[in-house]
Design a protein around this motif. Structure first.
Motif, mmCIF file in Angstrom:
data_model
loop_
_atom_site.group_PDB
_atom_site.id
_atom_site.type_symbol
_atom_site.label_atom_id
_atom_site.label_comp_id
_atom_site.label_asym_id
_atom_site.label_seq_id
_atom_site.Cartn_x
_atom_site.Cartn_y
_atom_site.Cartn_z
ATOM 1 N N VAL A 150 -40.559 -14.483 1.524
ATOM 2 C CA VAL A 150 -39.324 -13.910 0.969
ATOM 3 C C VAL A 150 -39.629 -13.285 -0.397
ATOM 4 C CG1 VAL A 150 -37.739 -15.445 2.176
ATOM 5 C CG2 VAL A 150 -38.701 -16.141 0.000
ATOM 6 N N VAL A 151 -38.616 -12.675 -0.944
ATOM 7 C CA VAL A 151 -38.782 -11.999 -2.236
ATOM 8 C C VAL A 151 -39.109 -13.036 -3.309
ATOM 9 C CG1 VAL A 151 -37.607 -10.576 -3.924
ATOM 10 C CG2 VAL A 151 -37.119 -10.291 -1.520
ATOM 11 N N GLU A 152 -40.123 -12.701 -4.137
ATOM 12 C CA GLU A 152 -40.533 -13.643 -5.181
ATOM 13 C C GLU A 152 -40.039 -13.130 -6.527
ATOM 14 O OE1 GLU A 152 -44.769 -14.087 -4.946
ATOM 15 O OE2 GLU A 152 -44.661 -14.084 -2.770
ATOM 16 N N SER A 153 -39.371 -14.008 -7.246
ATOM 17 C CA SER A 153 -38.800 -13.576 -8.533
ATOM 18 C C SER A 153 -39.890 -13.219 -9.537
ATOM 19 C CB SER A 153 -37.886 -14.653 -9.095
ATOM 20 O OG SER A 153 -38.585 -15.863 -9.198
ATOM 21 N N ARG A 155 -42.409 -11.495 -9.033
ATOM 22 C CA ARG A 155 -42.776 -10.079 -8.855
ATOM 23 C C ARG A 155 -41.621 -9.171 -9.244
ATOM 24 N NH1 ARG A 155 -46.265 -9.425 -3.279
ATOM 25 N NH2 ARG A 155 -46.548 -7.312 -4.004
ATOM 26 N N VAL A 156 -40.416 -9.620 -8.924
ATOM 27 C CA VAL A 156 -39.245 -8.750 -9.104
ATOM 28 C C VAL A 156 -38.862 -8.597 -10.577
ATOM 29 C CG1 VAL A 156 -36.761 -8.575 -8.664
ATOM 30 C CG2 VAL A 156 -38.308 -9.140 -6.798
ATOM 31 N N VAL B 40 -32.970 -11.662 -6.081
ATOM 32 C CA VAL B 40 -33.559 -12.935 -6.519
ATOM 33 C C VAL B 40 -32.524 -13.882 -7.127
ATOM 34 C CG1 VAL B 40 -35.922 -12.133 -6.850
ATOM 35 C CG2 VAL B 40 -34.302 -11.900 -8.711
ATOM 36 N N LEU B 48 -33.646 -13.443 2.594
ATOM 37 C CA LEU B 48 -33.926 -12.317 3.498
ATOM 38 C C LEU B 48 -35.428 -12.163 3.666
ATOM 39 C CD1 LEU B 48 -31.485 -9.504 2.317
ATOM 40 C CD2 LEU B 48 -31.483 -10.649 4.516
ATOM 41 N N ALA B 124 -42.517 -4.927 -5.650
ATOM 42 C CA ALA B 124 -41.857 -6.156 -6.113
ATOM 43 C C ALA B 124 -41.092 -6.824 -4.978
ATOM 44 C CB ALA B 124 -40.904 -5.834 -7.264
#
Lengths: 182, 250
Positions: A150-153, A155-156, B40, B48, B124
């Motif tokens: 899942v999306v990693e904070s 990186r974001v 996030v 997701l 990202a």
């Protein structure tokens, strides 16, 4: 407020029915609780999946059980990370109540949950009544939640904050030029 | 340097080297940042799958690129007219086709800048290595014709409606309608009307191409139908804009 919560819980609970063919935990008092994964549950659940358990609470005594309340609990059992799980994000269905459960009757309920974090877990449904002195609990049901990419904070956040910052900084030379102009 | 290239260079410089243009890029970046931070900060969205996140990001980038192209397109003729700079442009020894190619080059440069700006956000969101290359290729193959189609539509509308405001409003309504699959759930798009709309809508074809490649892991080469539809729309929009620019009276 508490009444509203209990009323909402009652709305989710199935009506009392005849006993279902599930193996309950050894009875403590007149109540026994059986718990199994609901049909259609994923075999290898991953983070983000929805998993549901089905419980049957049976009154095996000869008198009605008044003021029945049953609730679900979840514990994480990974080595070094053993802890009870706060179900806030996991489930909106945390308890069911019933004013009275007659002798030989049972209360069926489903316990849907969204799998938020990877790890090894044990789920249990407990039941208590207004006058009862002992807690009735289902057997512990184990399940494992596999990791999902899942999306990693980490990186974001640097990109989401850094890039607009860089673009905003690119305005500085213009501002300096404008100030220098007579 | 050809006249078309010269016009394109001026248009691109307007976007990349002027404070006003950079403000646009800053706003695009802020929109992409807000979306990324939303992912996030929300437990629900944070779960997701990376592929779904990448698909949503590609749709958002295409919509933002089309929005910028619409603004540039509406300004291309109608804006020049309102600023009083259309007449000098028309009396210059440059054909109408070359002017349009130049304006189109400016829109393409803006789209290129938008897509480049989006790459760090795609990384990202979880795309890296081959995934990032594939996402870039999708933006190039399916996103570019869609974005330029809306830019050309706005250019054609600006040439006919004569004011930036009228052209912008008309083009934005079309863009909003076309980009509605970004907001509608798949269920709504499965109705007969939804399927018919998807069949002709270039934005839907781009989104379906993104979905098939990113979420369903279909090969890029299998996107011929989607590519054919978006290129056909681009060709139609080019004709429409060219006819509009040719009709512009001095």
């Amino acid at each position: 407020m508490v009444h509203l919560f209990l009323a909402a819980c009652l709305a989710f609970a199935a009506p009392p029915t005849a006993a279902a063919p599930l193996a309950p935990a050894p009875a403590a008092g007149p109540l026994s609780v059986a718990l199994v994964p609901a049909p259609g549950a994923p075999v290898r659940p991953r983070m983000g999946d929805r998993l549901s358990f089905h419980s049957v609470i049976r009154n095996g005594g000869e008198a009605p059980v008044e003021g029945l309340v049953a609730w679900v609990s979840l514990v994480r059992v990974d080595r070094g990370q053993e802890a009870p799980v706060d179900l806030e994000d996991w489930s909106a269905q945390k308890a069911v109540t019933l004013p009275s459960l007659g002798p030989g009757q049972s209360l069926e309920a489903d316990w849907p949950m969204r799998l938020i974090q990877a790890g090894d877990y044990r789920v249990v449904v407990s039941a208590a009544s207004r006058d009862g002195s002992a807690l009735a609990a289902s057997p512990l049901r184990p399940f494992t939640v596999a990791r999902r990419p899942v999306v990693e904070s980490r990186r974001v956040v640097p990109v989401a904050l850094g890039l607009p910052g860089l673009l905003a900084a690119s305005f500085l030379p213009w501002r300096r030029l404008r100030r220098r102009r007579p | 340097m050809t006249p078309a290239a010269l016009v394109a260079r001026i248009e691109a410089r307007e976007l990349l080297a002027s404070p006003r243009g950079r403000l646009w890029l800053l706003l695009l970046s802020a929109a992409l940042s807000a979306f990324a931070l939303l992912l996030v900060s929300s437990t629900e969205l944070g779960l997701l799958d990376r592929a779904q996140v990448l698909y949503a990001q590609l749709g958002l980038v295409t919509a933002l690129g089309a929005l910028l192209a619409v603004v540039q397109g509406a300004d291309a003729v109608a804006g020049e007219r309102e600023r009083g700079s259309l007449l000098p442009l028309l009396v210059a020894p440059v054909s109408r086709g070359a002017i349009l190619r130049g304006k189109l080059g400016g829109q393409a440069a803006a789209w290129g800048a938008t897509a480049l700006l989006a790459l760090p956000y795609l990384w990202a969101g979880g795309a890296s290595g081959a995934g990032l290359l594939r996402a870039g290729a999708l933006l190039l193959l399916l996103g570019t014709p869609v974005v330029l189609t809306f830019g050309l539509l706005a250019t054609g509308l600006g040439a006919r409606l004569r004011t930036v405001r009228a052209a912008l409003l008309a083009a934005l309504v079309v863009l909003l309608l076309s980009a509605s699959p970004l907001l509608l759930g798949p269920g709504l798009r499965q109705t007969a009307a939804g399927r018919a709309f998807d069949l002709v809508n270039p934005f839907s074809h781009a989104l379906n191409g993104f979905d098939e490649v990113v979420v369903d892991s279909a090969p890029l080469a299998a996107q011929v139908v989607h590519l054919g539809v978006v290129v056909a729309w681009f060709a139609l929009a080019l004709r429409y804009a060219l006819a509009g620019v040719r009709k512009v009276a001095r």
